[in-house]
Design a protein around this motif. Structure first.
Motif, mmCIF file in Angstrom:
data_model
loop_
_atom_site.group_PDB
_atom_site.id
_atom_site.type_symbol
_atom_site.label_atom_id
_atom_site.label_comp_id
_atom_site.label_asym_id
_atom_site.label_seq_id
_atom_site.Cartn_x
_atom_site.Cartn_y
_atom_site.Cartn_z
ATOM 1 N N ALA A 147 41.662 60.372 34.409
ATOM 2 C CA ALA A 147 41.914 61.500 35.311
ATOM 3 C C ALA A 147 42.461 61.034 36.659
ATOM 4 O O ALA A 147 43.284 61.723 37.271
ATOM 5 N N LEU A 148 42.026 59.866 37.120
ATOM 6 C CA LEU A 148 42.486 59.351 38.405
ATOM 7 C C LEU A 148 43.767 58.521 38.278
ATOM 8 O O LEU A 148 44.255 57.991 39.270
ATOM 9 N N GLY A 149 44.281 58.396 37.057
ATOM 10 C CA GLY A 149 45.550 57.713 36.864
ATOM 11 C C GLY A 149 45.467 56.202 36.824
ATOM 12 O O GLY A 149 46.477 55.522 37.055
ATOM 13 N N LEU A 150 44.290 55.664 36.512
ATOM 14 C CA LEU A 150 44.177 54.218 36.403
ATOM 15 C C LEU A 150 44.859 53.738 35.135
ATOM 16 O O LEU A 150 44.849 54.435 34.113
ATOM 17 N N THR A 151 45.434 52.551 35.201
ATOM 18 C CA THR A 151 46.017 51.932 34.021
ATOM 19 C C THR A 151 44.942 51.108 33.315
ATOM 20 O O THR A 151 43.828 50.951 33.829
ATOM 21 N N GLU A 152 45.292 50.533 32.193
ATOM 22 C CA GLU A 152 44.332 49.697 31.459
ATOM 23 C C GLU A 152 44.008 48.421 32.218
ATOM 24 O O GLU A 152 43.011 47.761 31.919
ATOM 25 N N ASP A 153 44.842 48.053 33.185
ATOM 26 C CA ASP A 153 44.634 46.848 33.979
ATOM 27 C C ASP A 153 43.981 47.151 35.326
ATOM 28 O O ASP A 153 44.102 46.362 36.265
ATOM 29 N N GLU A 154 43.285 48.283 35.416
ATOM 30 C CA GLU A 154 42.647 48.661 36.666
ATOM 31 C C GLU A 154 41.198 49.066 36.429
ATOM 32 O O GLU A 154 40.826 49.466 35.327
ATOM 33 N N ALA A 155 40.416 48.970 37.497
ATOM 34 C CA ALA A 155 39.005 49.366 37.460
ATOM 35 C C ALA A 155 38.622 49.917 38.834
ATOM 36 O O ALA A 155 39.230 49.555 39.841
ATOM 37 N N ILE A 156 37.633 50.767 38.845
ATOM 38 C CA ILE A 156 37.149 51.322 40.113
ATOM 39 C C ILE A 156 36.153 50.345 40.730
ATOM 40 O O ILE A 156 35.168 49.969 40.099
ATOM 41 N N ALA A 157 36.430 49.942 41.964
ATOM 42 C CA ALA A 157 35.523 49.066 42.710
ATOM 43 C C ALA A 157 34.416 49.889 43.359
ATOM 44 O O ALA A 157 33.308 49.393 43.565
ATOM 45 N N GLY A 158 34.727 51.122 43.699
ATOM 46 C CA GLY A 158 33.714 51.973 44.300
ATOM 47 C C GLY A 158 34.293 53.256 44.838
ATOM 48 O O GLY A 158 35.504 53.370 45.051
ATOM 49 N N PHE A 159 33.404 54.229 45.012
ATOM 50 C CA PHE A 159 33.727 55.495 45.666
ATOM 51 C C PHE A 159 33.100 55.436 47.055
ATOM 52 O O PHE A 159 31.878 55.314 47.169
#
Length: 186
Positions: A147-159
């Motif tokens: 939903a946030l448009g991340l690719t497979e090579d991305e991760a959320i570090a934090g909100f």
């Protein structure tokens, strides 16, 4: 002491946040600080999303949908998840953007991204805003990533929940330096 040391020693998570949120000039300066994070090989393994206004309600809908995700349902109260982004007038999502490099493993890129998000937090606090860094299952959920448009090579570090602190939070006791620092060899 210096302003930097004072900011670090006075850093505290602020759970109750209200308007106003930072303006664009403040955000520009804050993100300039983020770009000063240690960055082996100058990969710049980070990016940020700023969410406010109607975007917060949209993010709440995304969070609520994780409960019904057929591939990876999250346990939780749908309404609570839907309302959770509304706890602050702004959310900054720190995203680690992994790059293939022979000398820079993914863990170093994760650390660089996290340090940048930490700098954002300190810079916002220094500018007079309150911040609460949140992760948890939502930060790792594939539906949220899509939903946030991340690719497979991305991760959320934090909100980072951002706004003006509604009240002073009591100081949290911290350990003494002697409890977690040793000299080696002893």
């Amino acid at each position: 002491m210096t302003d930097v040391i004072d900011a670090i020693l006075n850093r505290a998570s602020q759970p109750r946040l209200a308007l106003p949120a930072p303006d664009q000039a403040t955000l520009d300066t804050v993100f300039e600080c983020a770009a000063r994070a240690p960055d082996h090989a100058l990969l710049r393994p980070w990016r940020y999303l700023v969410i406010e206004g109607q975007g917060l309600a949209a993010l709440g809908e995304v969070f609520a949908r994780t409960v019904d995700d057929p591939d990876n349902p999250l346990a939780g109260d749908k309404e609570k998840l839907r309302r959770s982004p509304l706890r602050a007038p702004m959310i900054i999502v720190g995203i680690t953007c992994y790059k293939t490099h022979p000398k820079v493993p993914a863990i170093e890129q994760t650390m660089s991204s996290a340090v940048g998000l930490g700098y954002v937090s300190l810079a916002l606090q220094s500018a007079g805003y309150g911040v609460m860094w949140r992760t948890g299952a939502l930060a790792y959920h594939p539906l949220v990533h899509r939903a946030l448009g991340l690719t497979e090579d991305e991760a959320i570090a934090g909100f980072l929940y951002v706004g003006t602190a509604e009240s002073e939070k009591p100081s949290v006791p911290r350990p003494s330096v002697a409890e977690f620092v040793q000299r080696w060899p002893a």
